[in-house]
Scaffold this motif. Structure first.
Motif, mmCIF file in Angstrom:
data_model
loop_
_atom_site.group_PDB
_atom_site.id
_atom_site.type_symbol
_atom_site.label_atom_id
_atom_site.label_comp_id
_atom_site.label_asym_id
_atom_site.label_seq_id
_atom_site.Cartn_x
_atom_site.Cartn_y
_atom_site.Cartn_z
ATOM 1 N N GLU A 157 -57.868 -4.942 10.961
ATOM 2 C CA GLU A 157 -57.515 -6.349 10.720
ATOM 3 C C GLU A 157 -57.351 -6.629 9.228
ATOM 4 O O GLU A 157 -56.453 -7.368 8.814
ATOM 5 N N MET A 158 -58.213 -6.039 8.412
ATOM 6 C CA MET A 158 -58.122 -6.230 6.967
ATOM 7 C C MET A 158 -56.782 -5.743 6.436
ATOM 8 O O MET A 158 -56.087 -6.453 5.693
ATOM 9 N N LEU A 159 -56.387 -4.533 6.811
ATOM 10 C CA LEU A 159 -55.140 -3.966 6.302
ATOM 11 C C LEU A 159 -53.926 -4.658 6.903
ATOM 12 O O LEU A 159 -52.911 -4.854 6.234
ATOM 13 N N HIS A 160 -54.023 -5.027 8.162
ATOM 14 C CA HIS A 160 -52.937 -5.762 8.808
ATOM 15 C C HIS A 160 -52.693 -7.088 8.099
ATOM 16 O O HIS A 160 -51.544 -7.547 7.960
ATOM 17 N N SER A 161 -53.764 -7.731 7.609
ATOM 18 C CA SER A 161 -53.625 -9.004 6.907
ATOM 19 C C SER A 161 -52.870 -8.857 5.588
ATOM 20 O O SER A 161 -52.352 -9.837 5.056
ATOM 21 N N PHE A 323 -79.195 -6.578 21.381
ATOM 22 C CA PHE A 323 -78.036 -7.460 21.356
ATOM 23 C C PHE A 323 -77.111 -7.044 20.225
ATOM 24 O O PHE A 323 -77.501 -6.366 19.278
ATOM 25 N N ASN A 324 -75.868 -7.459 20.345
ATOM 26 C CA ASN A 324 -74.882 -7.204 19.302
ATOM 27 C C ASN A 324 -73.746 -8.200 19.477
ATOM 28 O O ASN A 324 -73.573 -8.779 20.554
ATOM 29 N N SER A 325 -72.996 -8.394 18.425
ATOM 30 C CA SER A 325 -71.836 -9.275 18.498
ATOM 31 C C SER A 325 -70.783 -8.781 17.534
ATOM 32 O O SER A 325 -71.090 -8.092 16.552
ATOM 33 N N ALA A 326 -69.537 -9.118 17.810
ATOM 34 C CA ALA A 326 -68.440 -8.673 16.964
ATOM 35 C C ALA A 326 -67.222 -9.529 17.275
ATOM 36 O O ALA A 326 -67.250 -10.399 18.151
ATOM 37 N N LYS A 327 -66.152 -9.241 16.542
ATOM 38 C CA LYS A 327 -64.890 -9.925 16.790
ATOM 39 C C LYS A 327 -63.763 -8.914 16.679
ATOM 40 O O LYS A 327 -63.667 -8.195 15.677
ATOM 41 N N PHE A 328 -62.951 -8.832 17.698
ATOM 42 C CA PHE A 328 -61.791 -7.945 17.716
ATOM 43 C C PHE A 328 -60.559 -8.817 17.492
ATOM 44 O O PHE A 328 -60.020 -9.406 18.433
#
Length: 428
Positions: A157-161, A323-328
């Motif tokens: 996502e970073m590079l795509h931005s 637990f865990n969380s993230a964003k794709f």
């Protein structure tokens, strides 16, 4: 009493703050070669994308450390002298200690690929990596990211931005399928492709090609495909950072071996966070490498260090409910408890919204709920954890899904639809 803490990430800082609260009169020094001040590593993504400034990633004002009488030493440790109880530093005098906490974190995995040390080839772990990425982007048009975990999709996502053409190489047949059940894995794969990022599944990196001047020019896969790229992101997981303890008297396995109170094999030396491997009698050793476990271990080890008569029985690490969380990209993910652990007798109920971008999975064993997986929907951590801890049955949880809704005022409500669909599955 002087306590030196090697590492200023979440584990080291959590330990320092708890230790200061418990021992107001002790001297405490945080040592780091990377940065003077503690910062949030997960926030580096947002700095790169222009959503935050570096100073916004620091949870505390710079003046906070002096107010708490916590010394910050910026320097690279070259050797730990266990016999003389001191840290040897590059271009600085040694630092003596009475008790030492090793919170050296982890480091990206490398697997001996030809070309893995070329310019433009890197992981994403700290400030040094971020600086290298800025420099590489100025020369790049395409990027290939090797690995299908959370850091890999963040880097994509970073590079795509920045307008680069990005492709992910994933060795599994579906994205992150070693963690996600098939339906959620497929959903993440769709989300990645929907944002214009290439996804090569069941594909391994074979080698990285040199452009003749020491920079990456392309990768070759085990499928015989040559993919031009000027940036290669290596995000194939991390391992405990053992560089400073290699060959020392400290016992190591995958990580620095510690007991349940986070004591190493050497008196007055402790280890916690990503670098620690907790020995569990009669069970598999624990290596836990997420933010909240690092914080939890840091706070516990401070209690152990502060105790004059050694660790009291209550000072034993309890990992609690996972637990865990993230964003794709635009897809949020939360998981609580045991999901896709493939425990004998484990079953699950699954609901997916017609959009294909929201889902709920409730995992149960013997009728009792043991885990939740959420995609595109937020539920309250404390509610999900309570249901698992209390061993609640499906019959208790399904009618009460509304209790878990994170923000009913601003988010669409699906609980009635979810509960009805899952109840039908449970009755089938």
């Amino acid at each position: 009493m002087h306590v030196a803490i090697l590492g200023n990430g979440v584990t080291g800082v959590s330990a320092a703050l708890r230790l200061r609260a418990r021992r107001p009169d002790w001297r405490i020094t945080l040592v780091s070669g990377e940065s003077t001040h503690h910062y949030s590593r997960p926030a580096l993504m947002y700095v790169f994308m222009g959503h935050m400034r570096y100073q916004d990633t620091k949870p505390f004002e710079d003046s906070f450390w002096g107010e708490q009488r916590l010394e910050l030493l910026r320097g690279w440790v070259t050797r730990i002298d266990l016999e003389r109880k001191r840290l040897e530093l590059a271009n600085q005098p040694p630092l003596a200690w009475d008790k030492l906490l090793l919170a050296t974190g982890s480091k990206p995995n490398k697997f001996g690929w030809p070309g893995q040390d070329l310019d433009g080839v890197q992981g994403l772990w700290g400030l040094t990596d971020l600086k290298r990425l800025y420099a590489s982007c100025a020369l790049a048009r395409e990027a290939v990211i090797v690995g299908g975990g959370l850091i890999g999709v963040e880097l994509a996502e970073m590079l795509h931005s920045r307008g680069l053409r990005v492709t992910l190489l994933v060795r599994e047949s579906s994205y992150w399928s070693n963690v996600l059940p098939p339906e959620e894995s497929a959903m993440v794969g769709r989300e990645i492709r929907a944002h214009g990022v290439g996804l090569r599944l069941a594909t391994h990196l074979k080698s990285i090609e040199d452009d003749g001047q020491g920079r990456a020019a392309a990768v070759e896969t085990d499928q015989g495909e040559r993919m031009p790229c000027q940036i290669v992101g290596l995000t194939t997981g991390v391992s405990p950072n053992l560089d400073l303890v290699a060959g020392s008297a400290l016992r190591t396995g995958r990580g620095i071996l510690v007991d349940g109170s986070l004591r190493t094999s050497v008196p007055d030396v402790f280890a916690a966070g990503d670098c620690a491997e907790i020995e569990v009698p009669g069970a598999k050793n624990l290596v836990q490498q997420v933010w909240y476990t690092g914080k939890k271990q840091g706070e516990l080890v401070a209690e152990v260090i502060a105790a004059e008569d050694g660790a009291a029985p209550e000072h034993v690490y309890d990992p609690g409910i996972w637990f865990n969380s993230a964003k794709f990209f635009g897809l949020e993910y939360q998981t609580y408890g045991r999901v896709n652990w493939k425990v004998p007798g484990e079953e699950s109920l699954y609901w997916e919204h017609g959009s294909g971008r929201k889902s709920v999975r409730i995992v149960h064993l013997g009728g009792k709920v043991i885990g939740f997986n959420l995609m595109g929907i937020r539920w309250r951590h404390e509610v999900c954890e309570r249901w698992i801890v209390e061993g609640r049955a499906l019959e208790h949880v399904l009618p009460r899904l509304g209790e878990a809704n994170f923000d009913p005022e601003f988010y669409a409500r699906h609980e009635r639809e979810i509960a009805a669909a899952l109840a039908r599955q449970g009755a089938a």
